[in-house]
Motif scaffolding. Structure first.
Motif, PDB file in Angstrom:
ATOM      1  N   ALA A 290       0.827  -1.208   0.000  1.00  0.00           N
ATOM      2  CA  ALA A 290       0.000   0.000   0.000  1.00  0.00           C
ATOM      3  C   ALA A 290       0.859   1.255   0.000  1.00  0.00           C
ATOM      4  CB  ALA A 290      -0.922   0.015   1.226  1.00  0.00           C
ATOM      5  N   ASP A 291       2.165   1.104   0.163  1.00  0.00           N
ATOM      6  CA  ASP A 291       3.068   2.257   0.176  1.00  0.00           C
ATOM      7  C   ASP A 291       3.651   2.470  -1.216  1.00  0.00           C
ATOM      8  OD1 ASP A 291       4.379  -0.266   0.721  1.00  0.00           O
ATOM      9  OD2 ASP A 291       6.247   0.870   0.900  1.00  0.00           O
ATOM     10  N   ALA A 292       3.715   3.719  -1.624  1.00  0.00           N
ATOM     11  CA  ALA A 292       4.248   4.048  -2.943  1.00  0.00           C
ATOM     12  C   ALA A 292       5.034   5.347  -2.839  1.00  0.00           C
ATOM     13  CB  ALA A 292       3.112   4.195  -3.960  1.00  0.00           C
ATOM     14  N   GLY A 293       6.355   5.238  -2.833  1.00  0.00           N
ATOM     15  CA  GLY A 293       7.184   6.421  -2.774  1.00  0.00           C
ATOM     16  C   GLY A 293       7.616   6.775  -1.365  1.00  0.00           C
ATOM     17  N   PRO A 294       8.738   7.480  -1.237  1.00  0.00           N
ATOM     18  CA  PRO A 294       9.290   7.818   0.080  1.00  0.00           C
ATOM     19  C   PRO A 294       8.344   8.624   0.959  1.00  0.00           C
ATOM     20  CG  PRO A 294      10.891   8.243  -1.668  1.00  0.00           C
ATOM     21  CD  PRO A 294       9.600   7.939  -2.341  1.00  0.00           C
ATOM     22  N   ALA A 295       7.607   9.562   0.380  1.00  0.00           N
ATOM     23  CA  ALA A 295       6.717  10.409   1.181  1.00  0.00           C
ATOM     24  C   ALA A 295       5.605   9.585   1.814  1.00  0.00           C
ATOM     25  CB  ALA A 295       6.129  11.531   0.317  1.00  0.00           C
ATOM     26  N   VAL A 296       5.044   8.650   1.040  1.00  0.00           N
ATOM     27  CA  VAL A 296       3.974   7.797   1.573  1.00  0.00           C
ATOM     28  C   VAL A 296       4.524   6.891   2.661  1.00  0.00           C
ATOM     29  CG1 VAL A 296       2.311   5.984   1.018  1.00  0.00           C
ATOM     30  CG2 VAL A 296       2.672   7.863  -0.575  1.00  0.00           C
ATOM     31  N   ARG A 297       5.713   6.327   2.450  1.00  0.00           N
ATOM     32  CA  ARG A 297       6.302   5.450   3.458  1.00  0.00           C
ATOM     33  C   ARG A 297       6.565   6.206   4.757  1.00  0.00           C
ATOM     34  NH1 ARG A 297       8.790   3.223  -1.208  1.00  0.00           N
ATOM     35  NH2 ARG A 297      10.651   4.539  -1.024  1.00  0.00           N
ATOM     36  N   SER A 298       7.079   7.420   4.641  1.00  0.00           N
ATOM     37  CA  SER A 298       7.341   8.224   5.835  1.00  0.00           C
ATOM     38  C   SER A 298       6.044   8.545   6.572  1.00  0.00           C
ATOM     39  CB  SER A 298       8.054   9.519   5.440  1.00  0.00           C
ATOM     40  OG  SER A 298       8.302  10.329   6.569  1.00  0.00           O
ATOM     41  N   ALA A 299       4.987   8.860   5.813  1.00  0.00           N
ATOM     42  CA  ALA A 299       3.692   9.151   6.433  1.00  0.00           C
ATOM     43  C   ALA A 299       3.134   7.925   7.140  1.00  0.00           C
ATOM     44  CB  ALA A 299       2.705   9.653   5.381  1.00  0.00           C
ATOM     45  N   MET A 300       3.309   6.746   6.529  1.00  0.00           N
ATOM     46  CA  MET A 300       2.835   5.517   7.148  1.00  0.00           C
ATOM     47  C   MET A 300       3.556   5.251   8.463  1.00  0.00           C
ATOM     48  SD  MET A 300       0.404   3.985   5.443  1.00  0.00           S
ATOM     49  CE  MET A 300      -0.310   3.711   3.825  1.00  0.00           C
ATOM     50  N   VAL A 301       4.866   5.514   8.515  1.00  0.00           N
ATOM     51  CA  VAL A 301       5.612   5.354   9.759  1.00  0.00           C
ATOM     52  C   VAL A 301       5.025   6.251  10.839  1.00  0.00           C
ATOM     53  CG1 VAL A 301       7.835   5.753  10.878  1.00  0.00           C
ATOM     54  CG2 VAL A 301       7.760   4.606   8.670  1.00  0.00           C
ATOM     55  N   ASP A 302       4.719   7.502  10.491  1.00  0.00           N
ATOM     56  CA  ASP A 302       4.140   8.431  11.456  1.00  0.00           C
ATOM     57  C   ASP A 302       2.812   7.916  11.994  1.00  0.00           C
ATOM     58  OD1 ASP A 302       6.268  10.128  11.094  1.00  0.00           O
ATOM     59  OD2 ASP A 302       5.244  11.435   9.666  1.00  0.00           O
ATOM     60  N   VAL A 303       1.995   7.344  11.116  1.00  0.00           N
ATOM     61  CA  VAL A 303       0.693   6.808  11.534  1.00  0.00           C
ATOM     62  C   VAL A 303       0.880   5.710  12.568  1.00  0.00           C
ATOM     63  CG1 VAL A 303      -1.311   5.465  10.778  1.00  0.00           C
ATOM     64  CG2 VAL A 303      -0.558   7.433   9.430  1.00  0.00           C
TER      65      VAL A 303
END
Length: 240
Positions: A213-226
């Protein structure tokens, strides 16, 4: 920890090879893993609570890592010798302590450590309950430590088909086999809005087959924050 806000005890004998003993975020994930099984106990009546608490403690002690057991014993030792005696009465033999903490156990060398958002094996996957059940069954067959006690126990807690899985930590089993510890964010059965966070050990090959469900560094970073916010606890706030 609730009294002091500290995730480490000042005189705790930490293992430099264990991520949860050197990284505060990893320690917070460990604490969430150790304590999440006790939430339902607090809602029970006095008669059921004692039996359920002992069962939950016995299970978490058997399923958690050496770092988790060391943290549990150190915290209870801070309270009083009576608390350590109560722990021994429930789980059996507790390893020797010094300054109220367990002596560290060396970890497996190589192939372990936290998975960062920039690592190639980092991923966030959206899965359904049936996929989660298959991962649980695989963990049971392999005898992996971090899992639900049974599929029935899983189904009693996890609701719907909205489960997010994030790879979190590389682990090694006693025989040296690789395993990936994953964070799970899911709906709680019986509550339309509440979410739960838990951890599950997953075979690396099974992780590779899950839809990402992650696509790209920005999405991965946001998922970590969640996941960090979910692990620490999220509450509706009244704006000031």
């Amino acid at each position: 920890m609730a009294d002091t806000g500290q995730v480490y005890v000042e005189d705790e004998r930490l293992d430099p090879n264990s991520p949860s003993d050197v990284d505060a975020l990893a320690r917070m994930h460990l604490l969430a893993d150790v304590t999440h099984g006790f939430a339902n106990v607090l809602r029970m009546g006095a008669v059921r609570r004692g039996h359920a608490a002992r069962a939950a403690l016995r299970w978490r002690w058997s399923a958690t890592s050496g770092s988790g057991r060391r943290w549990m014993a150190s915290r209870l030792a801070l309270r009083s010798p009576r608390h350590i005696a109560a722990l021994r009465a429930v789980v059996g033999e507790v390893p020797d302590t010094a300054h109220g903490t367990l002596r560290p156990t060396p970890t497996q060398a190589g192939g372990t450590g936290l998975i960062r958002a920039t690592d190639v094996d980092f991923r966030v996957c959206r899965i359904d309950v049936e996929t989660l059940v298959r991962l649980q069954e695989s963990a049971e067959r392999r005898g992996l430590a971090t899992r639900w006690s049974s599929v029935d126990a899983l189904r009693a807690q996890v609701a719907g088909d909205r489960v997010l899985l994030q790879t979190f930590q590389r682990q090694r089993t006693a025989d040296g086999s690789a395993v990936v510890r994953c964070l799970l964010l899911f709906g709680v059965l019986g509550d339309d809005v509440a979410g739960g966070v838990a951890t599950l050990d997953v075979d690396p090959h099974d992780v590779q087959r899950l839809p990402r469900a992650d696509a790209g560094p920005a999405v991965r970073s946001a998922m970590v924050d969640v996941f960090v916010l979910a692990t620490g606890g999220i509450a509706m706030m009244t704006k000031q």
